[in-house]
Motif scaffolding. Structure first.
Motif, PDB file in Angstrom:
ATOM      1  N   ILE A 101      97.496  15.539 -54.286  1.00 38.25           N
ATOM      2  CA  ILE A 101      98.016  14.046 -54.197  1.00 38.25           C
ATOM      3  C   ILE A 101      97.603  13.421 -52.996  1.00 38.25           C
ATOM      4  N   ASP A 102      97.443  12.104 -53.326  1.00 41.93           N
ATOM      5  CA  ASP A 102      96.737  11.159 -52.563  1.00 41.93           C
ATOM      6  C   ASP A 102      98.024  10.622 -51.749  1.00 41.93           C
ATOM      7  N   LYS A 103      97.808  10.381 -50.382  1.00 39.57           N
ATOM      8  CA  LYS A 103      98.886   9.736 -49.548  1.00 39.57           C
ATOM      9  C   LYS A 103      99.225   8.395 -49.929  1.00 39.57           C
ATOM     10  N   LEU A 104      98.177   7.697 -50.224  1.00 38.93           N
ATOM     11  CA  LEU A 104      98.483   6.272 -50.646  1.00 38.93           C
ATOM     12  C   LEU A 104      99.335   6.229 -51.953  1.00 38.93           C
ATOM     13  N   ALA A 105      98.972   7.215 -53.022  1.00 40.89           N
ATOM     14  CA  ALA A 105      99.815   7.081 -54.110  1.00 40.89           C
ATOM     15  C   ALA A 105     101.264   7.435 -53.725  1.00 40.89           C
ATOM     16  N   ILE A 106     101.418   8.411 -53.016  1.00 35.63           N
ATOM     17  CA  ILE A 106     102.898   8.521 -52.206  1.00 35.63           C
ATOM     18  C   ILE A 106     103.403   7.211 -51.986  1.00 35.63           C
TER      19      ILE A 106
END
Length: 128
Positions: A101-106
């Motif tokens: 999971i990409d942190k920007l997606a979070i």
């Protein structure tokens, strides 16, 4: 602030997740595409556990001899995530599906799911 790990960055990450409802909800939503309430965070030896009575999400922090921590905890609706793309291909996790999971997606998911006024302003800003 709690300091459950020897790595200070992991301690900061744990405290951010533990103290932020929107962050926990965003991570759970990205894993399952369902919204969950009453999510809690717990520091485990090699991971951060985000959970409630319906879901368990293990955010893998340390890689090495921790396979037993994850294999022993495999239960229905357990999910394993990492912020590192390479984790899923590592020998230690050959029997476990680790989602990257990409942190920007979070961040963007938290903004979209959040209800407070600051997040509402961010939604307007991003859509202009």
């Amino acid at each position: 602030m709690e300091l459950p790990y020897s790595n200070f960055d992991h301690c900061l990450l744990f405290n951010a997740i533990k103290n932020n409802i929107d962050l926990k909800k965003a991570i759970a939503y990205l894993v399952s595409f369902n919204e969950y309430e009453n999510l809690k965070a717990k520091a485990l030896e090699h991971s951060i556990l985000i959970f409630n009575e319906e879901i368990a999400i293990y955010l893998i922090l340390y890689v090495g001899f921790e396979e037993n921590e994850f294999v022993q905890n495999m239960m229905i609706n357990s999910n394993y995530i990492s912020f590192e793309k390479v984790t899923n291909s590592m020998h230690e996790f050959k029997d476990i599906d680790v989602k990257y999971i990409d942190k920007l997606a979070i961040l963007f998911t938290a903004i979209s799911l959040g209800n407070n006024s600051t997040l509402e302003d961010f939604k307007i800003f991003l859509n202009l």
